[in-house]
Motif scaffolding. Structure first.
Motif, PDB file in Angstrom:
ATOM      1  N   TRP A   1       0.731  -1.016  -0.055  1.00 36.71           N
ATOM      2  CA  TRP A   1       0.077   0.010  -0.049  1.00 36.71           C
ATOM      3  C   TRP A   1       0.935   1.383   0.196  1.00 36.71           C
ATOM      4  O   TRP A   1       0.328   2.597  -0.040  1.00 36.71           O
TER       5      TRP A   1
ATOM      6  N   GLN B   1      -0.119   5.935  -1.549  1.00 37.52           N
ATOM      7  CA  GLN B   1       0.400   7.378  -0.982  1.00 37.52           C
ATOM      8  C   GLN B   1       1.189   8.033  -2.231  1.00 37.52           C
ATOM      9  O   GLN B   1       2.523   7.887  -1.812  1.00 37.52           O
TER      10      GLN B   1
ATOM     11  N   HIS C   1      -5.959  11.832  -2.557  1.00 39.54           N
ATOM     12  CA  HIS C   1      -5.141  12.058  -1.399  1.00 39.54           C
ATOM     13  C   HIS C   1      -3.685  12.002  -1.928  1.00 39.54           C
ATOM     14  O   HIS C   1      -3.167  11.677  -2.711  1.00 39.54           O
TER      15      HIS C   1
ATOM     16  N   VAL D   1      -8.122   7.133   6.312  1.00 39.42           N
ATOM     17  CA  VAL D   1      -6.951   6.803   7.076  1.00 39.42           C
ATOM     18  C   VAL D   1      -5.830   7.480   7.042  1.00 39.42           C
ATOM     19  O   VAL D   1      -4.596   7.248   6.906  1.00 39.42           O
TER      20      VAL D   1
ATOM     21  N   ASP E   1      -9.204   5.633  -7.749  1.00 38.33           N
ATOM     22  CA  ASP E   1      -9.210   5.222  -6.431  1.00 38.33           C
ATOM     23  C   ASP E   1      -9.896   6.013  -5.498  1.00 38.33           C
ATOM     24  O   ASP E   1      -9.758   7.471  -5.600  1.00 38.33           O
TER      25      ASP E   1
ATOM     26  N   LYS F   1     -15.269   7.842  -3.906  1.00 37.31           N
ATOM     27  CA  LYS F   1     -16.543   8.217  -3.320  1.00 37.31           C
ATOM     28  C   LYS F   1     -15.960   9.134  -2.235  1.00 37.31           C
ATOM     29  O   LYS F   1     -16.857   9.994  -1.788  1.00 37.31           O
ATOM     30  N   HIS F   2     -14.613   9.540  -1.925  1.00 37.24           N
ATOM     31  CA  HIS F   2     -14.224  10.724  -1.221  1.00 37.24           C
ATOM     32  C   HIS F   2     -13.958  11.890  -1.924  1.00 37.24           C
ATOM     33  O   HIS F   2     -13.560  12.782  -1.352  1.00 37.24           O
TER      34      HIS F   2
ATOM     35  N   GLU G   1     -14.028   3.846  -7.951  1.00 40.69           N
ATOM     36  CA  GLU G   1     -14.135   3.007  -6.692  1.00 40.69           C
ATOM     37  C   GLU G   1     -14.959   3.665  -5.773  1.00 40.69           C
ATOM     38  O   GLU G   1     -14.694   4.563  -5.132  1.00 40.69           O
TER      39      GLU G   1
ATOM     40  N   GLU H   1     -25.335   4.405   3.969  1.00 38.13           N
ATOM     41  CA  GLU H   1     -24.380   5.452   3.764  1.00 38.13           C
ATOM     42  C   GLU H   1     -25.166   6.555   2.712  1.00 38.13           C
ATOM     43  O   GLU H   1     -25.827   6.260   1.716  1.00 38.13           O
TER      44      GLU H   1
ATOM     45  N   HIS I   1      -7.906  -6.370  -4.584  1.00 38.02           N
ATOM     46  CA  HIS I   1      -6.814  -6.285  -3.656  1.00 38.02           C
ATOM     47  C   HIS I   1      -7.275  -5.924  -2.290  1.00 38.02           C
ATOM     48  O   HIS I   1      -6.567  -6.281  -1.330  1.00 38.02           O
ATOM     49  N   ASP I   2      -8.227  -5.363  -2.313  1.00 33.68           N
ATOM     50  CA  ASP I   2      -8.984  -4.988  -0.811  1.00 33.68           C
ATOM     51  C   ASP I   2      -9.928  -6.223  -0.361  1.00 33.68           C
ATOM     52  O   ASP I   2      -9.509  -6.493   0.789  1.00 33.68           O
TER      53      ASP I   2
END
Ligand code: ARE
Length: 475
Positions: A78, A82, A121, A177, A211, A214-215, A237, A244, A297-298
């Protein structure tokens, strides 16, 4: 001007939702394979040796941008999620030159390349460091790319982290996170992200998995994709979470959406219910906007889905996915791990080594005979409806796809014997691609002969299947 109008008209007829975001992959081959964590050289080789010949339409590669490097945590996979900058110069998977060569090799093999685009992010943690391509960074400072004003500082929960997924503001303005959350409403940030995606497009990349979509508000994604230099396939994704406020269907205007309910429901049917229930299998997202998968992968690191560890049953679930009419299938390709964080087979300095299928932890599900050959089935039956459904009321099913294909799945604990099956396939002798590979005029396994009334007789072992299709007709 007239040519421009024709181009614009044909683009809109092709199903484009905005000027440049494209829903549903184009062309005859739409199956995606996620070669999770494969290095660029290995993807390049696989495109020519396996993906093209087997009929895969596209490969989803892991994030290509500069990422954090965490030797103290054992170079977890992971790191790649980042970003430190949008340079492609040096990642654990190779250089920019190797990335470019990979795109060219895949295209030469008729395989499109979709990049995992991490644009919500940058990094987590407060200490900062040096990224894989040598760029210095700290949580809110990425010299030359972003600084503190380019991030959300949501002012919640003490540490700015997302806690409450039932709060839209928090999910889209706080930190997933602890990852520094980009202010995607800002013109500068939109432009910077679009410049990164356009760099990938200039290399020839064909599409993007967005990726953590949703955010990011759906309208921000639309504003970013409207700046793309040419049409690209976009799939987002957006994990469905019961109750929600942010839902997958908010995102269909931007392109396709990964349908996370699919893998869980499929696993439930295979593990605890009856295959007969698959007769009407579908999920809430419209089929032409859903990308479906048994696991990714998640989810393979969680519970409730089928993975390579389920062996034959996993192959059957993939066969169903590739034979059925709902959604655009994405096949997973994994490596084994003893902890959820463990990275792919690597050198001592964290560079991913070349993939060697079926050894050194590489599981290569996409090369399993059943899964790889069902890609050919999927391509052969494109555009046809489900016909000739049969089931035993329990865990044995069979169905056709028009006059192009026929599949039998037996998830009973005993063999299915003494039956004849009725298909719309034209009379002839077909290769069972579950057990044999087809080459023109030849099958390395058993063949079955459909008579002039559409019948053929077959016995199918427990946890096994049989698949015939028009592009694997021996005579
Ligand atoms: C790592 C460490 C963290 C640390 C962080 C920052 O594990 O402890 O705080 O670094 O230092 C991946 C890994 C993470 C990793 C991250 C960054 O999975 O463990 O964090 O990379 O290195 C939500 C999101 C969804 C996201 C999942 C994981 O909505 O977008 O969480 N999935 C994507 C990728 C991941 C990736 C990221 C996003 C980040 O596929 O691989 O994380 O780029 C409910 C909700 C879902 C929610 C889910 C899990 O179901 O409905 O929305 O998914 O719970 O929380």
């Amino acid at each position: 001007m007239r040519r421009l109008l024709i181009v614009l008209l044909s683009l809109s007829l092709a199903g484009l939702s905005g000027p440049v975001a494209q829903a549903a992959p184009s062309g005859d081959r739409d199956v995606i394979v996620q070669l999770f964590e494969w290095n660029w050289n290995s993807v390049a080789r696989e495109c020519g040796q396996v993906l093209g010949p087997k009929g895969y339409g596209a490969v989803q590669v892991s994030p290509p941008q500069e990422h954090v490097v965490l030797p103290g945590s054992g170079y977890p996979w992971w790191q790649d999620y980042q970003p430190v900058s949008y340079k492609l110069d040096n990642t654990r998977r190779g250089t920019r030159g190797q990335f470019v060569a990979m795109v060219n090799s895949c295209h030469a093999a008729g395989v499109k390349v979709y990049a995992d685009a991490v644009i919500n992010h940058m990094t987590g943690g407060s200490s900062g460091g040096t990224g894989s391509a040598g760029s210095a960074y700290s949580h809110y400072d990425y010299p030359g790319t972003y600084q503190t004003q380019d991030f959300h500082h949501c002012g919640r929960n003490g540490n700015d982290d997302i806690v409450n997924y039932n709060d839209r503001y928090e999910v889209q303005n706080c930190e997933l996170v602890d990852l520094a959350d980009l202010a995607t409403e800002s013109d500068y940030v939109r432009g910077r992200i679009a410049a990164y995606l356009n760099d990938l497009l200039s290399i020839g990349v064909d599409g993007f998995r967005i990726d953590a979509a949703k955010h990011i508000p759906a309208t921000d994604i639309a504003a970013i994709t409207s700046r793309l230099s040419r049409p690209a396939y976009v799939y987002q994704e957006v994990i469905y979470g019961a109750g929600e406020p942010i839902t997958p269907d908010e995102y269909v205007g931007n392109g396709d959406v990964l349908e996370f309910r699919y893998g869980k429901d499929l696993a439930k049917i295979f593990n605890t219910e009856r295959l007969a229930y698959l007769r009407t299998f579908a999920e809430p997202l419209p089929s032409d906007h859903a990308v479906v998968f048994t696991d990714n992968h998640d989810t393979q690191r969680g519970t409730g889905v089928l993975t390579f560890r389920d062996n034959g049953r996993y192959a059957m679930a993939n066969a169903f996915m590739l034979a059925w009419t709902y959604g655009t299938p994405k096949v997973m390709s994994s490596y084994e791990y003893s902890s959820n964080d463990e990275g792919p087979p690597s050198t001592s300095t964290g560079q991913t080594v070349d993939t060697t299928c079926f050894t050194n932890r590489w599981r290569c599900e996409h090369e399993w005979r059943v899964i790889a050959n069902m890609v050919g089935f999927h391509n052969a039956v494109r555009g046809t409806a489900v016909t000739e459904w049969w089931d035993n009321g329990n865990d044995a099913i069979a169905f056709g796809r028009g006059d192009k294909g026929y599949l039998i799945l037996n998830d009973e604990s005993t063999a299915l014997t003494g039956r004849s099956y009725h298909t719309d396939l034209p009379a002839g002798t077909y290769c069972d691609v579950f057990h044999g590979d087809y080459t023109p005029g030849h099958c390395s396994g058993s063949t079955y002969t459909v008579d002039s009334s559409g019948w053929f007789r077959a016995d199918v072992a427990a946890t096994d299947g049989l698949a015939l299709h028009a592009d694997a007709k021996v005579s």
